[in-house]
Design an enzyme around this catalytic site. Structure first.
Site, PDB file in Angstrom:
ATOM      1  CD  GLU A   1      39.847  41.219  47.566  1.00  0.00           C
ATOM      2  OE1 GLU A   1      41.037  41.546  47.667  1.00  0.00           O
ATOM      3  OE2 GLU A   1      39.151  41.503  46.579  1.00  0.00           O
TER       4      GLU A   1
ATOM      5  CB  CYS B   1      37.387  43.104  42.838  1.00  0.00           C
ATOM      6  SG  CYS B   1      36.549  43.546  41.320  1.00  0.00           S
TER       7      CYS B   1
ATOM      8  CD  GLU C   1      38.195  50.278  38.620  1.00  0.00           C
ATOM      9  OE1 GLU C   1      37.593  49.850  39.634  1.00  0.00           O
ATOM     10  OE2 GLU C   1      37.777  51.229  37.948  1.00  0.00           O
TER      11      GLU C   1
HETATM   12  P1  NAD Z   1      47.852  41.470  41.928  1.00  0.00           P
HETATM   13  O1  NAD Z   1      47.865  42.853  42.498  1.00  0.00           O
HETATM   14  O2  NAD Z   1      48.749  40.466  42.540  1.00  0.00           O
HETATM   15  O3  NAD Z   1      48.225  41.497  40.378  1.00  0.00           O
HETATM   16  C1  NAD Z   1      47.524  42.277  39.428  1.00  0.00           C
HETATM   17  C2  NAD Z   1      48.443  42.551  38.265  1.00  0.00           C
HETATM   18  O4  NAD Z   1      49.517  43.357  38.702  1.00  0.00           O
HETATM   19  C3  NAD Z   1      49.092  41.327  37.630  1.00  0.00           C
HETATM   20  O5  NAD Z   1      49.217  41.551  36.245  1.00  0.00           O
HETATM   21  C4  NAD Z   1      50.461  41.286  38.273  1.00  0.00           C
HETATM   22  O6  NAD Z   1      51.402  40.642  37.481  1.00  0.00           O
HETATM   23  C5  NAD Z   1      50.753  42.767  38.345  1.00  0.00           C
HETATM   24  N1  NAD Z   1      51.744  43.199  39.311  1.00  0.00           N
HETATM   25  C6  NAD Z   1      52.045  42.696  40.531  1.00  0.00           C
HETATM   26  N2  NAD Z   1      53.032  43.422  41.108  1.00  0.00           N
HETATM   27  C7  NAD Z   1      53.338  44.421  40.235  1.00  0.00           C
HETATM   28  C8  NAD Z   1      54.258  45.507  40.237  1.00  0.00           C
HETATM   29  N3  NAD Z   1      55.071  45.741  41.276  1.00  0.00           N
HETATM   30  N4  NAD Z   1      54.312  46.312  39.151  1.00  0.00           N
HETATM   31  C9  NAD Z   1      53.513  46.106  38.091  1.00  0.00           C
HETATM   32  N5  NAD Z   1      52.613  45.110  38.026  1.00  0.00           N
HETATM   33  C10 NAD Z   1      52.519  44.278  39.087  1.00  0.00           C
HETATM   34  O7  NAD Z   1      46.336  41.011  41.956  1.00  0.00           O
HETATM   35  P2  NAD Z   1      45.729  39.621  41.458  1.00  0.00           P
HETATM   36  O8  NAD Z   1      46.020  38.588  42.483  1.00  0.00           O
HETATM   37  O9  NAD Z   1      46.094  39.343  40.053  1.00  0.00           O
HETATM   38  O10 NAD Z   1      44.169  39.975  41.471  1.00  0.00           O
HETATM   39  C11 NAD Z   1      43.412  39.920  42.615  1.00  0.00           C
HETATM   40  C12 NAD Z   1      43.191  41.286  43.208  1.00  0.00           C
HETATM   41  O11 NAD Z   1      42.680  42.168  42.199  1.00  0.00           O
HETATM   42  C13 NAD Z   1      42.156  41.293  44.308  1.00  0.00           C
HETATM   43  O12 NAD Z   1      42.548  42.122  45.366  1.00  0.00           O
HETATM   44  C14 NAD Z   1      40.914  41.882  43.612  1.00  0.00           C
HETATM   45  O13 NAD Z   1      40.003  42.492  44.492  1.00  0.00           O
HETATM   46  C15 NAD Z   1      41.538  42.849  42.682  1.00  0.00           C
HETATM   47  N6  NAD Z   1      40.632  43.139  41.580  1.00  0.00           N
HETATM   48  C16 NAD Z   1      40.032  44.356  41.556  1.00  0.00           C
HETATM   49  C17 NAD Z   1      39.131  44.650  40.547  1.00  0.00           C
HETATM   50  C18 NAD Z   1      38.461  45.994  40.507  1.00  0.00           C
HETATM   51  O14 NAD Z   1      37.897  46.312  39.455  1.00  0.00           O
HETATM   52  N7  NAD Z   1      38.481  46.788  41.569  1.00  0.00           N
HETATM   53  C19 NAD Z   1      38.845  43.705  39.555  1.00  0.00           C
HETATM   54  C20 NAD Z   1      39.483  42.464  39.606  1.00  0.00           C
HETATM   55  C21 NAD Z   1      40.381  42.195  40.635  1.00  0.00           C
END
Ligand code: NAD
Length: 496
Positions: A396, A299, A265
């Site tokens: 975004e 998102c 997602e």
């Molecule tokens: P992010 O990708 O920075 O982090 C998300 C999660 O991934 C966190 O728990 C982070 O610690 C972890 N993470 C980061 N690097 C990683 C790696 N190499 N290996 C494993 N885990 C890792 O995103 P964010 O800033 O927390 O959230 C915002 C983003 O999430 C936006 O782009 C938003 O659109 C998206 N989002 C999507 C949905 C959806 O349902 N499509 C819902 C909510 C948020």
């Protein structure tokens, strides 16, 4: 008018201190370590607690424990799993206030919205308590009549669940509940910015009868090392990730090597389209909700707002008025509509996006202001006549900036809306049923809000197309993500 940081702390709604204390009592009830990763309140900068900072070895130990528990859980009956999930749902609902206060404390959203997240997040647990006893399957006949095919579902195996910070409860329950319903155990890694809600929700799951070891919560400051270790472990059969597209792409590469089942997602860049024949009040209210829910940190937030020429002036006028009247401040304040952004980087990004848009010809109608505060606040902002080359029209946004572009015809706006590698949500406002369906059908997105700005709920198969993701969460499709489809071919011999 240009972007500025002139607004003072006194312009912000202040917290009701007793509400913050309610959250702190919940934090104290969790068994958290004295040292580790610090968690802060984004509205005040206050330190709240430390959570464990585990290394790859400890993550693999969590995999081992959850895998063992997962194998027993896979042998439970659908009704046993349904009953446990139902108990969890009841306990979560009974603790709505504690959960909501915790969400506001660590994530910042206004308490009323946090209560809304609890309703949304707990609905997934209730939904999958109901789905658990309907695992699906089928019965077919071979075309030559020589055998029958029995189609069965089996749990996919141990799932690694990685969640973002913006919906600390709902993103966790939307993954844990279908995993448990299908018969899988889970290792969940919440975002280090907002891990406390996950700890509390999982504690309630255990109290509700979920086996102690079945859900392992892990927190780490070294998320890259975590995913490299656990996704390469052959006890792990599934990864479900919600977060940015960049991280999702990295995880897909590792998951590809082990041929893991994946649900992604990822990021969005939602177009919201308002046609001349839209009901103005409905369109303004829908755009306001789609933009300001969670302070724009969603998102599916309306990212590019396209308004047809004939209604544009009236729409911009009304939305500007509504945005400028929305109180900004601490989520525990009375009447707060817009809470803090998650961190200072996000505030700097809002200022940069606003300045870039104005430099490229946009009119700043309201907002554009950061606050002189220890919290991370940015005023609801409306930019009109945004150029297609502005960053705000392409990136975004993830904050409270409404970026308006105007358009002439239906085919022009559909082409512009689809000019992005993302495809999560879209929105259409029109009073014409034909136009609503024609435009929705041509939008390259996983979901479309028609005359409304809040399209998600437990019955909806949420997910994106293009670079916004793979797989669906919620609804019966969400259960499929944690099941393997198998068939038995039963030979038939004519005994006449
Ligand atoms: P992010 O990708 O920075 O982090 C998300 C999660 O991934 C966190 O728990 C982070 O610690 C972890 N993470 C980061 N690097 C990683 C790696 N190499 N290996 C494993 N885990 C890792 O995103 P964010 O800033 O927390 O959230 C915002 C983003 O999430 C936006 O782009 C938003 O659109 C998206 N989002 C999507 C949905 C959806 O349902 N499509 C819902 C909510 C948020």
């Amino acid at each position: 008018m240009t972007a500025s940081t002139t607004a003072g702390h006194s312009d912000l709604v202040t917290a009701d201190p007793s509400a913050a204390r309610k959250a702190d009592a919940v934090i104290e009830s969790l068994s958290l370590p004295a040292t580790g990763i610090p968690v802060h309140d984004p509205a005040t900068g206050e330190f709240l607690a430390n959570v464990p900072d585990i290394d790859a070895g400890a993550a693999l130990e969590a995999v081992r424990i959850a895998d063992t528990a997962s194998r027993s859980w896979a042998n439970t009956t659908p009704r046993q799993r349904a009953d446990v999930l139902h108990n969890w749902w009841k306990l979560l609902v009974e603790n709505t206030e504690q959960l909501a206060h915790l969400i506001t404390r660590e994530m910042g959203k206004p308490l009323s919205e946090a209560r809304g997240e609890v309703k949304y997040g707990t609905d997934f647990v209730r939904w999958y308590a109901e789905e658990a006893v309907r695992p699906g399957g089928g019965f077919r006949e071979a075309p030559d009549g020589g055998s029958n095919i029995l189609v069965r579902r089996a749990p996919v195996g141990l799932a690694v669940l990685i969640t973002p910070w913006n919906f600390p409860l709902a993103m966790a329950t939307r993954k844990i509940a279908p995993a448990l319903a299908a018969g899988c155990g889970a290792v969940i890694k919440p975002a280090t910015l907002t891990p406390l809600t996950t700890y509390y929700a999982v504690e309630l799951a255990r109290q509700a009868g979920v086996p102690e070891d079945l859900i392992q919560v892990v927190t780490t400051s070294k998320s890259g090392a975590f995913s490299e270790a656990v996704l390469r472990d052959d006890r792990v059969r599934k990864v479900s990730f919600t977060g940015s597209t960049g991280v999702g792409q990295q995880l897909l590469k590792i998951a590809g090597e082990g041929v893991l089942r994946t649900s992604m997602e990822l990021g969005g860049n939602a177009p919201l389209i308002v046609f001349d024949d839209a009901d103005l009040e409905r369109a303004v209210n829908g755009a306001f909700a789609a933009k300001l829910r969670n302070g724009g940190q969603s998102c599916i937030a309306a990212n590019r707002i396209y308004v047809q020429q004939g209604i544009a002036d009236a729409f911009v006028e009304a939305l500007t008025e509504k945005l400028s009247a929305a109180p900004v401040g601490n989520g525990f304040g009375h009447g707060t509509v817009v809470g803090p952004l998650i961190d200072n980087r996000a505030v700097a990004q809002m200022l940069a996006l606003t300045e870039d848009a104005v430099a490229k010809g946009a009119q700043l109608r309201t907002g554009g202001t950061a606050y002189d505060s220890a919290g991370h606040f940015f005023a609801p902002t409306l930019l009109d006549h945004v150029s297609t080359s502005a960053d705000v029209a392409n990136a975004e946004i993830f904050g409270p900036i409404a970026a308006i572009q105007r358009f002439g015809t239906e085919s022009e706006v559909v082409a512009r809306a689809n000019q992005t590698e993302f495809g999560l949500a879209g929105y259409v406002f029109t009073e014409s049923l034909d136009r609503a369906f024609n435009v929705a059908d041509r939008l390259e997105t996983g979901l479309v809000g028609i005359n409304q700005g809040v399209p998600s709920n437990a019955a909806a198969p949420f997910g994106g197309v293009k670079q916004s993701g793979i797989g669906r969460e919620g609804s019966s499709e969400g259960l499929d993500e944690y099941q393997n489809i198998r068939f038995y071919n039963i030979a038939r011999r004519d005994t006449h």
